[in-house]
Design a protein around this motif. Structure first.
Motif, mmCIF file in Angstrom:
data_model
loop_
_atom_site.group_PDB
_atom_site.id
_atom_site.type_symbol
_atom_site.label_atom_id
_atom_site.label_comp_id
_atom_site.label_asym_id
_atom_site.label_seq_id
_atom_site.Cartn_x
_atom_site.Cartn_y
_atom_site.Cartn_z
ATOM 1 N N ASN A 68 -81.003 -6.379 -46.370
ATOM 2 C CA ASN A 68 -82.447 -6.639 -46.282
ATOM 3 C C ASN A 68 -83.157 -5.586 -45.441
ATOM 4 O O ASN A 68 -84.311 -5.722 -45.093
ATOM 5 C CB ASN A 68 -82.718 -8.058 -45.765
ATOM 6 C CG ASN A 68 -82.053 -8.303 -44.412
ATOM 7 O OD1 ASN A 68 -81.550 -7.364 -43.788
ATOM 8 N ND2 ASN A 68 -82.046 -9.545 -43.971
ATOM 9 N N HIS A 116 -69.791 -11.095 -35.198
ATOM 10 C CA HIS A 116 -70.676 -10.062 -35.728
ATOM 11 C C HIS A 116 -69.902 -8.788 -36.073
ATOM 12 O O HIS A 116 -69.342 -8.138 -35.187
ATOM 13 C CB HIS A 116 -71.760 -9.772 -34.686
ATOM 14 C CG HIS A 116 -72.924 -9.010 -35.220
ATOM 15 N ND1 HIS A 116 -73.369 -9.094 -36.526
ATOM 16 C CD2 HIS A 116 -73.778 -8.149 -34.598
ATOM 17 C CE1 HIS A 116 -74.427 -8.315 -36.683
ATOM 18 N NE2 HIS A 116 -74.701 -7.722 -35.530
ATOM 19 N N VAL A 161 -83.147 -4.917 -42.471
ATOM 20 C CA VAL A 161 -83.502 -5.289 -41.092
ATOM 21 C C VAL A 161 -82.425 -6.193 -40.508
ATOM 22 O O VAL A 161 -81.567 -6.698 -41.221
ATOM 23 C CB VAL A 161 -84.827 -6.092 -40.983
ATOM 24 C CG1 VAL A 161 -86.039 -5.220 -41.177
ATOM 25 C CG2 VAL A 161 -84.810 -7.286 -41.932
ATOM 26 N N PHE A 162 -82.519 -6.399 -39.197
ATOM 27 C CA PHE A 162 -81.754 -7.456 -38.551
ATOM 28 C C PHE A 162 -82.580 -8.730 -38.711
ATOM 29 O O PHE A 162 -83.593 -8.888 -38.039
ATOM 30 C CB PHE A 162 -81.597 -7.171 -37.049
ATOM 31 C CG PHE A 162 -80.539 -6.154 -36.693
ATOM 32 C CD1 PHE A 162 -79.911 -5.391 -37.660
ATOM 33 C CD2 PHE A 162 -80.172 -5.979 -35.358
ATOM 34 C CE1 PHE A 162 -78.929 -4.465 -37.305
ATOM 35 C CE2 PHE A 162 -79.200 -5.060 -35.005
ATOM 36 C CZ PHE A 162 -78.587 -4.303 -35.974
ATOM 37 N N ILE A 181 -72.503 -2.492 -36.782
ATOM 38 C CA ILE A 181 -71.452 -2.877 -35.821
ATOM 39 C C ILE A 181 -70.063 -2.923 -36.464
ATOM 40 O O ILE A 181 -69.067 -2.614 -35.828
ATOM 41 C CB ILE A 181 -71.828 -4.212 -35.132
ATOM 42 C CG1 ILE A 181 -70.935 -4.488 -33.927
ATOM 43 C CG2 ILE A 181 -71.807 -5.375 -36.105
ATOM 44 C CD1 ILE A 181 -71.442 -5.611 -33.036
ATOM 45 N N GLU A 206 -63.618 -10.245 -27.933
ATOM 46 C CA GLU A 206 -64.411 -11.092 -28.821
ATOM 47 C C GLU A 206 -63.560 -11.834 -29.863
ATOM 48 O O GLU A 206 -63.726 -13.038 -30.039
ATOM 49 C CB GLU A 206 -65.538 -10.283 -29.470
ATOM 50 C CG GLU A 206 -66.810 -11.105 -29.493
ATOM 51 C CD GLU A 206 -67.905 -10.567 -30.390
ATOM 52 O OE1 GLU A 206 -67.836 -9.392 -30.802
ATOM 53 O OE2 GLU A 206 -68.830 -11.325 -30.679
ATOM 54 N N SER A 236 -77.409 -13.872 -43.139
ATOM 55 C CA SER A 236 -76.451 -13.762 -44.227
ATOM 56 C C SER A 236 -75.127 -14.459 -43.935
ATOM 57 O O SER A 236 -74.478 -14.982 -44.838
ATOM 58 C CB SER A 236 -76.188 -12.282 -44.488
ATOM 59 O OG SER A 236 -76.008 -11.616 -43.241
ATOM 60 N N GLY A 239 -75.333 -13.390 -38.734
ATOM 61 C CA GLY A 239 -76.654 -12.989 -39.199
ATOM 62 C C GLY A 239 -77.158 -14.100 -40.081
ATOM 63 O O GLY A 239 -76.447 -15.088 -40.306
ATOM 64 N N LEU A 287 -81.642 -12.210 -38.433
ATOM 65 C CA LEU A 287 -81.434 -13.321 -37.495
ATOM 66 C C LEU A 287 -82.024 -13.060 -36.114
ATOM 67 O O LEU A 287 -82.529 -13.954 -35.461
ATOM 68 C CB LEU A 287 -79.940 -13.612 -37.366
ATOM 69 C CG LEU A 287 -79.577 -14.874 -36.577
ATOM 70 C CD1 LEU A 287 -79.967 -16.118 -37.358
ATOM 71 C CD2 LEU A 287 -78.095 -14.921 -36.263
ATOM 72 N N GLY A 336 -74.450 -9.135 -43.267
ATOM 73 C CA GLY A 336 -75.675 -8.359 -43.362
ATOM 74 C C GLY A 336 -75.453 -6.861 -43.317
ATOM 75 O O GLY A 336 -74.325 -6.381 -43.168
ATOM 76 N N ASP A 337 -76.547 -6.135 -43.445
ATOM 77 C CA ASP A 337 -76.481 -4.679 -43.371
ATOM 78 C C ASP A 337 -76.175 -4.224 -41.947
ATOM 79 O O ASP A 337 -75.453 -3.256 -41.732
ATOM 80 C CB ASP A 337 -77.779 -4.039 -43.876
ATOM 81 C CG ASP A 337 -79.022 -4.723 -43.332
ATOM 82 O OD1 ASP A 337 -79.118 -5.955 -43.427
ATOM 83 O OD2 ASP A 337 -79.905 -4.027 -42.805
ATOM 84 N N GLY A 338 -76.720 -4.962 -40.968
ATOM 85 C CA GLY A 338 -76.391 -4.634 -39.580
ATOM 86 C C GLY A 338 -74.925 -4.928 -39.333
ATOM 87 O O GLY A 338 -74.195 -4.138 -38.735
HETATM 88 C C1 LIG Z 1 -71.438 -8.567 -30.640
HETATM 89 C C2 LIG Z 1 -72.740 -9.085 -31.013
HETATM 90 N N1 LIG Z 1 -73.833 -8.318 -30.824
HETATM 91 C C3 LIG Z 1 -75.054 -8.778 -31.164
HETATM 92 C C4 LIG Z 1 -75.192 -10.017 -31.697
HETATM 93 C C5 LIG Z 1 -76.572 -10.526 -32.051
HETATM 94 N N2 LIG Z 1 -76.808 -10.453 -33.483
HETATM 95 C C6 LIG Z 1 -76.570 -11.500 -34.288
HETATM 96 S S1 LIG Z 1 -76.916 -11.192 -35.893
HETATM 97 C C7 LIG Z 1 -77.417 -9.623 -35.524
HETATM 98 C C8 LIG Z 1 -77.941 -8.688 -36.569
HETATM 99 C C9 LIG Z 1 -78.207 -9.351 -37.846
HETATM 100 O O1 LIG Z 1 -78.557 -8.409 -38.799
HETATM 101 P P1 LIG Z 1 -77.771 -8.289 -40.136
HETATM 102 O O2 LIG Z 1 -76.367 -8.061 -39.883
HETATM 103 O O3 LIG Z 1 -78.457 -7.270 -40.978
HETATM 104 O O4 LIG Z 1 -77.872 -9.733 -40.789
HETATM 105 P P2 LIG Z 1 -79.147 -10.494 -41.352
HETATM 106 O O5 LIG Z 1 -79.542 -11.468 -40.297
HETATM 107 O O6 LIG Z 1 -80.187 -9.506 -41.618
HETATM 108 O O7 LIG Z 1 -78.639 -11.160 -42.556
HETATM 109 C C10 LIG Z 1 -77.301 -9.376 -34.176
HETATM 110 C C11 LIG Z 1 -77.675 -8.111 -33.563
HETATM 111 C C12 LIG Z 1 -74.040 -10.786 -31.875
HETATM 112 N N3 LIG Z 1 -74.050 -12.018 -32.394
HETATM 113 N N4 LIG Z 1 -72.845 -10.292 -31.534
#
Ligand SMILES: Cc1ncc(C[n+]2csc(CCOP(=O)(O)OP(=O)(O)O)c2C)c(N)n1
Ligand code: SF4
Ligand SMILES: [Mg+2]
Lengths: 633, 310
Positions: free
Chosen positions: B133, B80, B135-136, B111, A307, B64, B62, B138, B104-106
């Motif tokens: 926030n 991500h 949650v996920f 990850i 990636e 964010s 995200g 985006l 983001g929190d995710g």
């Molecule tokens: C490797 C990878 N896995 C999954 C995704 C899909 N994806 C994009 S944003 C996201 C989660 C967003 O959640 P968060 O990090 O909390 O950010 P927020 O949108 O809440 O600010 C995911 C699963 C990605 N872009 N890349």
């Protein structure tokens, strides 16, 4: 094959110091005017295990380990101490002798440490009868007692070297010099005593029955002994690379540790990080901020870099990555060489991604192509990957010192200065057009964070000239085409402005070709030489440009032959597949010779593959390899 | 002479310099907490004398992650979970830069969690803002590492069986040297905390509560909030690890019981990674990126390193 060559194998336990001993002995041979080539065998077992190093030395150029060997110094395994494990491991001490006999050539010499390897045990190997049969010359000697008498037991290596030198009629001066350079006073004295005593005993008391003697040779200039890992390290340093990030994994670790030793000394930074995703991302981050940066790994770790690699491609961040292959899949055989990550390296990462991939075939090529990788990466803002393996990484050979006498090339390539940025295109809010639609060769020069007037957004999303995320179809097509154009421009530059990175050998007008890539080059070169000496007419090429593919050169080569055999260390004929994919034909001309048992090809195996191929016989190859005939056969 | 004259440049800075022109306009939903982070940053940066060209903002993916699309600084919208390794390398390459990582929190606790732990441990001199926030956002509201137990979403239709991560406690045990929580609904506190975090010499972590009215309707808007420094109900020493730890634990529990506690939780003077590395001779004292523009620099070459090989 030249008769006038020495292939010396020193075998012992993995803690017996055979690495430093062999390194010094190889240097002594080099200093005495010989060309040398070393090969290190790695034990496949976790628990120590016995291992060996082989040094081939001759008065002529040597580019592979050769076939078999002709001098065994069996030290015995001094670390095999646990009697309870006998049931599992048999007699460990004997193994460095027992397990190495099969490959010893006729007329070969055997020296073993009778202090560790019991003469009765040796007899149990039928040594006498086998020696008789193969014209081997066996010289047991109690190296351990000799070492103990003057110093410590570990010094029996030195005794072994003394015996070797005596039996070969080799002068001790280079060995002494090297010991003096390498050893502190305290251990130097006893080692010198051991060396001389061993030499004297053999010279005065032994009755020589063997013919093998030290070959003669002369260099017309000073030489240095280097491995592929050394060469990649030096190529990186001379490119002005001052940042490396990594996570240990065999065999990539060797470059990582070499860089980590050198960088702090020359004002660079090495970072051991939490995983390979981070490692590649750090290299990208450092390069983005204006430092020449690299990272790398071996198969599994490289998988984690997929990636960040794509991010570098999309954001056009220059970076050099290493893929030091080992036998896969998964954890595979960590210490064994294989060339099975080619397709993975060419295509990993999503989308129509693109990168440059070079596969050097020799130590010199490893240096040159690392420099080329840095040059291309920074000039064209594209990731460049060096793909190699344990074989190239660990083999040492002599290179003229003058080879390295060149100017470093620390340029950041197509990067603007603040003065140049003043003239550049900006949008209304002052953002610099970092990813311009209109360019000459696809390359849009970059700025660096902290420069006045260079502000832009780098993003892995598709983007406009100033870097804004954008899904407009016209912008998309323009940006994709521009990025993809770079690969064509790189091919054009490689073809027109640089010496070919492919190595050709053999008879130019031959109608049979042997093609290989990466580290198998030296062996193939030797096999081709041998075939021609035997009266066949064969030519060969070692290909290094994996991507962009050398279409023109390969077409010319394949047009010039009726038939060709592609030699590679994998089971799925990946490079043959690449040739056919890139050129769209020649399936009916290409036979594959494949090996994937963890051991590199030996020249004789390639000769055998050739014979089987032209004779079209149905016999199976004697070695563990596979011949896959051309589509039309 | 420096090749990076935006760094340390002394001049009057107009707040509007951090706002792009017409494009791009933020695409965040109305009422999204992410606006609060953007606003606080735009205020904080000029107040501490930073110009757009000396700041590098590295974001993840995200809602964010769009932060640096709408903030005029050098930006790197990475992948991500990977803003931290990119950000910390940029800081190592040119330590004159002001480096802010955000996501983001995710992105940061899920990850990219491994990078969070290690960047904190190493105490890189950067600021990390996590848009929490719960949650996920985006990807349309799936459960995230900070979603409370029982949280229902399309990926946990019967409710979340997992307990949420404790971001402040995790930062503390990992080794962060400035740890705070603020909320989008509290712009003044947010601005002050961001200023302190950027000026802090070491890894500064801000857990920034950003309401997501679109996908996290359960969570209120993080009001009313309490500033633990201003409230008489709380008394602890932010320089005391044990006391900070207890306060963090209480804060993390309270969030899911309906009390939003915010403020500074921990500050430590431990030397930054950059300082440590320089002291050990593992990093040059001058910014490495400058060297490539120094025409007088005598580049070392391998020819002079061959002695061991002869
Ligand atoms: C490797 C990878 N896995 C999954 C995704 C899909 N994806 C994009 S944003 C996201 C989660 C967003 O959640 P968060 O990090 O909390 O950010 P927020 O949108 O809440 O600010 C995911 C699963 C990605 N872009 N890349
Ligand atoms: S989905 Fe939620 S986090 Fe994303 S922009 Fe909308 S409100 Fe903000
Ligand atoms: Mg979120």
């Amino acid at each position: 094959m030249s008769d006038n060559e020495l292939i010396w194998r020193v075998a012992g336990g993995s803690g017996d110091g055979i690495d430093s001993t062999s390194q010094n002995f190889a240097k002594a041979l080099m200093r005495s005017g010989l060309d040398v080539f070393t090969h290190r065998h790695y034990p496949s077992r976790i628990r120590g295990g016995h291992t060996y190093v082989e040094i081939r030395a001759a008065g002529h150029n040597v580019q592979s380990r050769g076939d078999g060997y002709n001098f065994l110094l069996a030290l015995g395994d001094s670390f095999a101490r646990n009697p309870q494990e006998d049931a599992y491991y048999g007699n460990e001490e004997l193994k460095p002798l027992a397990e190495n006999l099969d490959e010893l050539r006729e007329g070969g010499v055997i020296v073993y440490d009778s202090g560790l390897i019991d003469e009765e045990d040796a007899a149990s190997l039928d040594l006498e009868a086998r020696a008789e049969e193969n014209d081997w010359h066996v010289y047991p000697m109690d190296l351990r007692s000799l070492a103990r008498e003057h110093g410590r037991e570990v010094m029996r290596n030195t005794a072994g070297v003394g015996v070797t030198a005596a039996l070969l009629g080799m002068d001790l001066s280079h060995i002494e010099d090297l010991m003096e350079d390498a050893m502190p006073e305290k251990i130097l004295e006893p080692n010198l005593e051991i060396l001389h005593e061993a030499h004297e005993i053999v010279t005065e008391e032994f009755e020589f029955t063997h013919d093998l003697r030290i070959p003669e040779g002369e260099h017309d200039e000073e030489q240095a002994l280097l491995s592929g890992s050394n060469a990649i390290t030096f190529g990186s340093i001379d490119s002005g690379c001052r940042f490396i990030a990594g996570y240990p994994m065999t065999p990539w670790t060797s470059v990582f540790t070499l860089m980590s030793q050198h960088l702090p000394e020359i004002g660079g930074i090495s970072e051991q990080v939490e995983d390979e995703i981070a490692a590649a991302a750090l290299a990208v981050g450092a390069s983005h901020a204006g430092v020449k940066a690299m990272s790398g790994s071996s198969g599994g770790g490289f998988a984690l870099m997929s990636e960040p690699l794509g991010l570098a491609e999309m954001t056009e961040t220059p970076v050099v990555l290493l893929e030091s292959m080992r036998a896969g899949p998964s954890t595979g055989m960590p210490t064994k060489p294989e060339q099975a990550d080619l397709e993975f390296t060419l295509y990993t990462s999503q989308g129509d991604s693109q990168r440059v991939v070079f596969a050097p075939g020799t130590v010199e090529e490893a240096y040159d192509q690392t420099r080329m990788a840095f040059y291309i990466a920074y000039e064209y803002q594209i990731p460049a990957i060096i793909i190699y393996d344990q074989k190239l990484s660990g083999e040492n050979t002599n290179v003229p010192v003058s080879f390295f006498d060149r100017e470093p090339e620390p340029t950041l390539g197509s990067t603007l200065t603040e003065a140049e940025l003043e003239e550049a295109v900006h949008d209304a809010s002052g953002k610099f057009h970092r990813f311009q639609h209109e360019t000459e060769n696809g390359v849009s020069p970059r700025s660096l964070p902290g420069q006045k007037g260079g502000r832009y957004l780098a993003t892995g999303n598709e983007h406009t000239p100033e870097g804004h995320i954008c899904e407009d179809p016209d912008n998309r097509v323009t940006q994709m085409d521009r990025r993809l154009q770079k690969l064509e421009e790189i091919r054009r530059e490689l073809d027109e402005e640089h010496e070919s990175q492919q190595t050709y050998f053999g008879e130019e007008d031959a109608t049979y070709g042997i093609i290989t890539w990466g580290s198998s080059q030296g062996v193939v070169e030797e096999a081709v030489e041998r075939l021609n000496e035997q009266g066949h007419s064969v030519k060969g090429v070692g290909v290094s440009d994996m991507m962009p593919f050398p279409e023109q050169e390969m077409t010319e080569f394949l047009e010039s032959v009726d038939e060709a055999m592609v030699v590679e260390m994998n089971v799925s004929a990946q490079f043959r597949g690449l040739i056919q994919k890139e050129l769209g034909r020649y399936g009916e001309k290409l036979t594959s010779l494949l090996k994937y048992n963890g051991n590199p090809f030996e020249p004789a195996e390639i000769v055998e593959g050739y014979e089987l191929n032209i004779e079209g016989s149905d016999t199976e190859p004697t070695a563990q390899m596979r011949l896959e005939p051309a589509a039309g056969d | 002479m420096s090749a990076f004259n935006a760094i340390g440049e002394e001049r009057d800075i107009d707040r509007n310099e951090f706002t792009p022109g017409l494009e791009p306009q933020p695409t965040w939903c109305p009422g999204c907490g992410d606006f609060g982070v953007l606003k606080a940053l735009k205020q904080a940066l000029p107040e501490i004398g930073k110009t757009p060209d000396e700041v590098l903002t590295c974001t993840g993916i995200g809602c964010s992650g769009k932060l640096n699309s709408y903030l005029e600084t050098y930006g790197f919208h990475t992948i991500h979970g990977r803003s931290l390794p990119v950000a910390r390398a940029a800081k190592l390459a040119n330590d004159g830069l002001t480096v802010i990582a955000a996501g983001g929190d995710g992105d940061g606790y899920g990850i990219g969690g491994n990078h969070f732990m290690h960047t904190a441990r190493e105490n890189h001199d950067i600021t990390y803002i996590v848009f929490n926030n719960e949650v996920f956002g985006l990807t349309k509201g799936q459960t995230s590492p900070t979603s409370p137990r029982g949280h229902k979403s399309k990926t946990t239709p019967h409710g979340n069986a997992k307990s949420p991560i404790r971001p402040l406690s995790l930062a503390l045990t990992s080794g962060a040297t400035y740890i705070a929580r603020t909320a989008a609904v509290n712009p003044n506190q947010a601005k002050e905390i961001i200023k302190e975090a950027i000026e802090h010499d070491g890894f500064a972590h801000i857990d920034f509560l950003t309401q997501c009215p679109t996908w996290n309707k359960d969570a209120r808007q993080y009001v009313p909030y309490v500033d633990v420094q201003e409230s008489d109900d709380y008394d602890f020493d932010i320089h005391n690890r044990q006391e900070a730890q207890e306060m963090m634990f209480e804060t993390e529990n309270a969030l899911h019981e309906g009390t939003v506690l915010t403020g500074r939780y921990f500050v430590d003077e431990r030397p930054s990674y950059q300082q440590e590395k320089k002291e050990l001779g593992e990093m040059p004292t001058e910014p490495l990126a400058e060297r490539y523009f120094d025409d007088d620099y005598e580049w070392e070459r391998s020819y002079d390193l061959l002695e061991r090989h002869k």
